[in-house]
Design an enzyme around this catalytic site. Structure first.
Site, PDB file in Angstrom:
ATOM      1  N   TYR A 189       5.146  -9.836   7.528  1.00  0.00           N
ATOM      2  CA  TYR A 189       4.851  -8.415   7.699  1.00  0.00           C
ATOM      3  C   TYR A 189       5.393  -7.980   9.047  1.00  0.00           C
ATOM      4  O   TYR A 189       5.282  -8.716  10.035  1.00  0.00           O
ATOM      5  CB  TYR A 189       3.341  -8.163   7.644  1.00  0.00           C
ATOM      6  CG  TYR A 189       2.731  -8.557   6.318  1.00  0.00           C
ATOM      7  CD1 TYR A 189       2.670  -7.642   5.273  1.00  0.00           C
ATOM      8  CD2 TYR A 189       2.245  -9.839   6.109  1.00  0.00           C
ATOM      9  CE1 TYR A 189       2.128  -8.009   4.050  1.00  0.00           C
ATOM     10  CE2 TYR A 189       1.698 -10.210   4.890  1.00  0.00           C
ATOM     11  CZ  TYR A 189       1.649  -9.292   3.860  1.00  0.00           C
ATOM     12  OH  TYR A 189       1.121  -9.642   2.660  1.00  0.00           O
ATOM     13  N   ASP A 237       0.841  -1.188   0.000  1.00  0.00           N
ATOM     14  CA  ASP A 237       0.000   0.000   0.000  1.00  0.00           C
ATOM     15  C   ASP A 237       0.879   1.241   0.000  1.00  0.00           C
ATOM     16  O   ASP A 237       2.065   1.184   0.333  1.00  0.00           O
ATOM     17  CB  ASP A 237      -0.898   0.007   1.244  1.00  0.00           C
ATOM     18  CG  ASP A 237      -1.903  -1.134   1.231  1.00  0.00           C
ATOM     19  OD1 ASP A 237      -2.353  -1.506   0.131  1.00  0.00           O
ATOM     20  OD2 ASP A 237      -2.233  -1.641   2.305  1.00  0.00           O
TER      21      ASP A 237
END
Length: 152
Positions: free
Chosen positions: A89, A30
């Site tokens: 992540y 993102d």
């Protein structure tokens, strides 16, 4: 049209190869999110000696904060997106009243006291296999909404 000014891996690929190149990434990030160890693949006509391709890409990417760590020839059936077996992540929270300096844009600053033990205990409930249908984009192409969280 060959991209020669874009500070992107695709732009560097096209500049080094002298051809239009389609890059297939293992995933997307993102806006404002940084990837470490992103894997991608592309098909190119030109052959490069080991290491020379990576070095050429990095030369075209300087001084932008983008770096290619490795570039290897892979089997014809390799597909970066579908050959990936895991994704990792890292979300960082700093628990400080002081404003951020070096970590601006990389860390979430929470100035009030956090209960790390309670946060850890709650996070453990997310471990295992779960159906993430409600979090899926309507155009998601993943084979299944079920994902397994191994560590949190």
């Amino acid at each position: 049209k060959i991209l020669d000014t874009a500070p992107t891996v695709q732009g560097a690929l096209e500049a080094v190869c002298g051809e239009v190149v389609r890059v297939h990434g293992a995933g997307r990030t993102d806006a404002g999110v940084h990837a470490r160890g992103q894997v991608a693949h592309c098909d190119i006509a030109k052959h490069f000696p080991p290491g020379r391709f990576r070095d050429g890409l990095n030369a075209h990417l300087r001084p932008n904060p983008i770096g290619v760590l490795a570039a290897d020839i892979v089997p014809d059936d390799f597909e970066a997106r579908f050959s990936a077996t895991k994704r990792h992540y890292l979300y960082r929270i700093t628990n400080t009243r002081a404003n951020l300096a070096l970590d601006i844009g990389r860390v979430w600053r929470v100035p009030r006291a956090l209960d790390a033990e309670a946060m850890h205990k709650a996070a453990q409930r997310l471990l295992g296999k779960h159906d993430f249908t409600t979090f899926r984009d309507t155009e998601c192409q993943a084979k299944s909404p079920e994902k397994t969280l191994d560590q949190l």
